[in-house]
Design a protein around this motif. Sequence first.
Motif, PDB file in Angstrom:
ATOM      1  N   VAL A 289      45.296  60.411  24.537  1.00  0.00           N
ATOM      2  CA  VAL A 289      44.021  60.056  25.165  1.00  0.00           C
ATOM      3  C   VAL A 289      44.236  59.272  26.455  1.00  0.00           C
ATOM      4  O   VAL A 289      45.328  58.719  26.692  1.00  0.00           O
ATOM      5  CB  VAL A 289      43.134  59.222  24.206  1.00  0.00           C
ATOM      6  N   VAL A 290      43.187  59.213  27.268  1.00  0.00           N
ATOM      7  CA  VAL A 290      43.175  58.356  28.469  1.00  0.00           C
ATOM      8  C   VAL A 290      41.798  57.708  28.546  1.00  0.00           C
ATOM      9  O   VAL A 290      40.844  58.212  27.958  1.00  0.00           O
ATOM     10  CB  VAL A 290      43.415  59.148  29.774  1.00  0.00           C
ATOM     11  N   THR A 291      41.700  56.602  29.273  1.00  0.00           N
ATOM     12  CA  THR A 291      40.373  56.064  29.556  1.00  0.00           C
ATOM     13  C   THR A 291      39.955  56.519  30.940  1.00  0.00           C
ATOM     14  O   THR A 291      40.779  56.638  31.843  1.00  0.00           O
ATOM     15  CB  THR A 291      40.331  54.528  29.489  1.00  0.00           C
ATOM     16  N   TRP A 292      38.650  56.773  31.094  1.00  0.00           N
ATOM     17  CA  TRP A 292      38.111  57.240  32.372  1.00  0.00           C
ATOM     18  C   TRP A 292      37.227  56.183  33.022  1.00  0.00           C
ATOM     19  O   TRP A 292      36.909  56.277  34.198  1.00  0.00           O
ATOM     20  CB  TRP A 292      37.299  58.527  32.158  1.00  0.00           C
ATOM     21  N   GLY A 293      36.813  55.159  32.244  1.00  0.00           N
ATOM     22  CA  GLY A 293      35.824  54.196  32.744  1.00  0.00           C
ATOM     23  C   GLY A 293      36.371  52.789  32.853  1.00  0.00           C
ATOM     24  O   GLY A 293      37.574  52.605  33.090  1.00  0.00           O
ATOM     25  N   THR A 294      35.504  51.803  32.680  1.00  0.00           N
ATOM     26  CA  THR A 294      35.901  50.410  32.860  1.00  0.00           C
ATOM     27  C   THR A 294      35.727  49.595  31.586  1.00  0.00           C
ATOM     28  O   THR A 294      35.605  48.375  31.623  1.00  0.00           O
ATOM     29  CB  THR A 294      35.087  49.760  33.998  1.00  0.00           C
ATOM     30  N   SER A 295      35.706  50.294  30.450  1.00  0.00           N
ATOM     31  CA  SER A 295      35.703  49.628  29.152  1.00  0.00           C
ATOM     32  C   SER A 295      36.684  50.400  28.284  1.00  0.00           C
ATOM     33  O   SER A 295      36.766  51.624  28.385  1.00  0.00           O
ATOM     34  CB  SER A 295      34.297  49.686  28.537  1.00  0.00           C
ATOM     35  N   PRO A 296      37.432  49.712  27.418  1.00  0.00           N
ATOM     36  CA  PRO A 296      38.393  50.439  26.580  1.00  0.00           C
ATOM     37  C   PRO A 296      37.742  51.460  25.656  1.00  0.00           C
ATOM     38  O   PRO A 296      38.420  52.320  25.118  1.00  0.00           O
ATOM     39  CB  PRO A 296      39.083  49.321  25.788  1.00  0.00           C
ATOM     40  N   GLU A 297      36.417  51.392  25.491  1.00  0.00           N
ATOM     41  CA  GLU A 297      35.747  52.392  24.646  1.00  0.00           C
ATOM     42  C   GLU A 297      35.527  53.703  25.406  1.00  0.00           C
ATOM     43  O   GLU A 297      35.142  54.705  24.818  1.00  0.00           O
ATOM     44  CB  GLU A 297      34.406  51.855  24.136  1.00  0.00           C
ATOM     45  N   ASP A 298      35.783  53.713  26.708  1.00  0.00           N
ATOM     46  CA  ASP A 298      35.584  54.915  27.527  1.00  0.00           C
ATOM     47  C   ASP A 298      36.818  55.811  27.406  1.00  0.00           C
ATOM     48  O   ASP A 298      37.580  55.999  28.356  1.00  0.00           O
ATOM     49  CB  ASP A 298      35.337  54.530  28.996  1.00  0.00           C
TER      50      ASP A 298
END
Lengths: 467, 201
Positions: A289-298
């Motif tokens: 997985v990767v994050t796309w936003g500015t919260s680790p839930e993204d």
Amino acid sequence: MSPKTLYDKIWDAHVAHEAEDGTSLLYIDRHLVHEVTSAQAFEGLRMAGRKVRAPEKTIAVPDHNVPTTPDRVDGIKNEEGRIQVAALDTNAKEFGIHYYPMNDIRQGIVHIVGPEQGWTLPGMTVVCGDSHTATHGAFGALAHGIGTSEVEHVLATQTLIQQKSKNMKVEITGKLKPGVTAKDITLAVIGETGTAGGTGYVIEYCGEAIRDLSMEGRMTVCNMAIEGGARAGLIAPDETTFEYVKGRPHAPKGAQWEAAMDWWKTLYTDEGAEFDLVVTLKGEDIQPVVTWGTSPEDVLPITATVPSPEDFTGGKVDAVKRALDYMGLTSGQKLTDIEIDTVFIGSCTNGRIEDLRAVADVVKGKKIKDGMRAMIVPGSGLVRAQAEEEGLGDIFVEAGFEWRLAGCSMCLAMNPDQLSENERCASTSNRNFEGRQGYKGRTHLVSPAMAAAAALTGKLTDVRELV
Amino acid sequence: MEKFEKLQGIAAPMPLVNIDTDMIIPKVHLKSIKRTGFGKNLFDEMRFNRDGTEIADFVLNKPQYRDADILVAGDNFGCGSSREHAPWAIADFGIKCVVSTSFADIFFNNCFKNGILPIVLPQEQVDILMADAEKGANARMTVDLEAQEITTSDGDVIKFDVDAFKKHCLLEGLDDIGLTMEKAASIDTFEEKAAQSRPWV
């Protein structure tokens, strides 16, 4: 006696006083200290004429401000950072606590040093003025971050005033697929629960996929329990744990080891014990997985596309609009089309030897993309030494990485390692908040293997296509 | 610690969810070894341009909210790091109460150590207070800790829960360490027993 969870057992073994309303004084076995959150606490003791109650249970190491370049032997150039570390030097000496100074080979990130030196043991209570104290839960220790006022409280009384949290179970069943790591597990869980999903709970991670992890992997999982909002994350100790702990400098020896083992082997959740919340993920369903936003839930699998604000509801709609603007991304864009300027490998989440081995497996004999800035920062001086001994350091340098000295480095940019405006980074750290790695810097959280893959291709990359 | 008296003041709306501690006080301001003076850097990167000029549309830069005493915020306020600099900055700015549907655990605890009251309410009630805060400086809210009530500018009363011990400490401005030291005998007893049962610690 009613069945207990692992958290119940550790809690019960540490209550020094309980008031009628349940407010408890929890005894603290290990207090870890770093330079950013402790100076005001020591000053508070001094002003009140108080001592450190248990200096033998208090361990300090500077990490946040420490430069990771070899010139640090000449001291820290940033004046405020220098003063903060100097204050820790002075406080450690004055109050008589254990100390690993900046240029000691055992220095490193506090959450890597504690386990490495055998300070962290199963069944303990461990606190530190740092949210990623959750890391130590990998040993079946109740470990969590505290603020500076609480640091002062623990220094003075060796206890914390606490209300007990609720019990949450996160079970990862089955086996992980190749290319999927502990980092993917912990991010996938946060993607499922959200960053507030764990608020009010202590999480126990269990299931076959967790049991199969090494101690390094378990520390990665527990490290990010805080990112899911939980007070702490726990994994019941087993042979993997005992094997890791045995022989460490501050682990018990001889008859004390046997006595400790007798108790440690009782540290598991009893059959029939109740959890207030249960989350189950299938190990085989978890993707890199990767994050796309500015919260680790993204969080999304690397094979996905950037989402649209309309995919969300409530306050998250505006937060996603803001995040996409901040990150410079367009809805519908393939994650694997996102070009990367920088790769950061390190932090208390992924700065251990196994993480470095995973990177070496991907980059051995290859070169990072032209123009890429890529750094590998070991979690401690001893991790660096071991990596050198295994030949990993040479692999990194030949591939084109900067091979640094130990510290928190670019995980939080309180030292010279920072992103510049709009610089985009694939990072093995734990937070993708706005500005976390530098003003207007753009962070994508990934596993070490995925970070290594991005360094080679210059884009977010599915590591399964490279190995 | 200062006592938390009944608070009447201006509430500023910050509906953004997941306002984290890096937003509240960026790490470049964590290098001080003092507890004071962080208010000028509160929400630094949201509030100021790099040249130090104000970002006009940030809520605390708007004329009606410059003297805000209360924040009404989106879900999961204060998530992220354990830095007590976050509540230090909030208190130093002059804000004494934050209302949200949820708070990160460490931030929540840190507030109480610094005379700040964090109030958790269900979404519908936060929505009412958010709408009230949107009205600006003429709409003053009242927070009564003793009675556990918020009164909106329209006179609506919203009850809230607070831990009894934490309430007592806030109302009286009590120092936790002093209170715990009164229980030193319990800690001594615990340590003696633990030295027998877990001598390796």
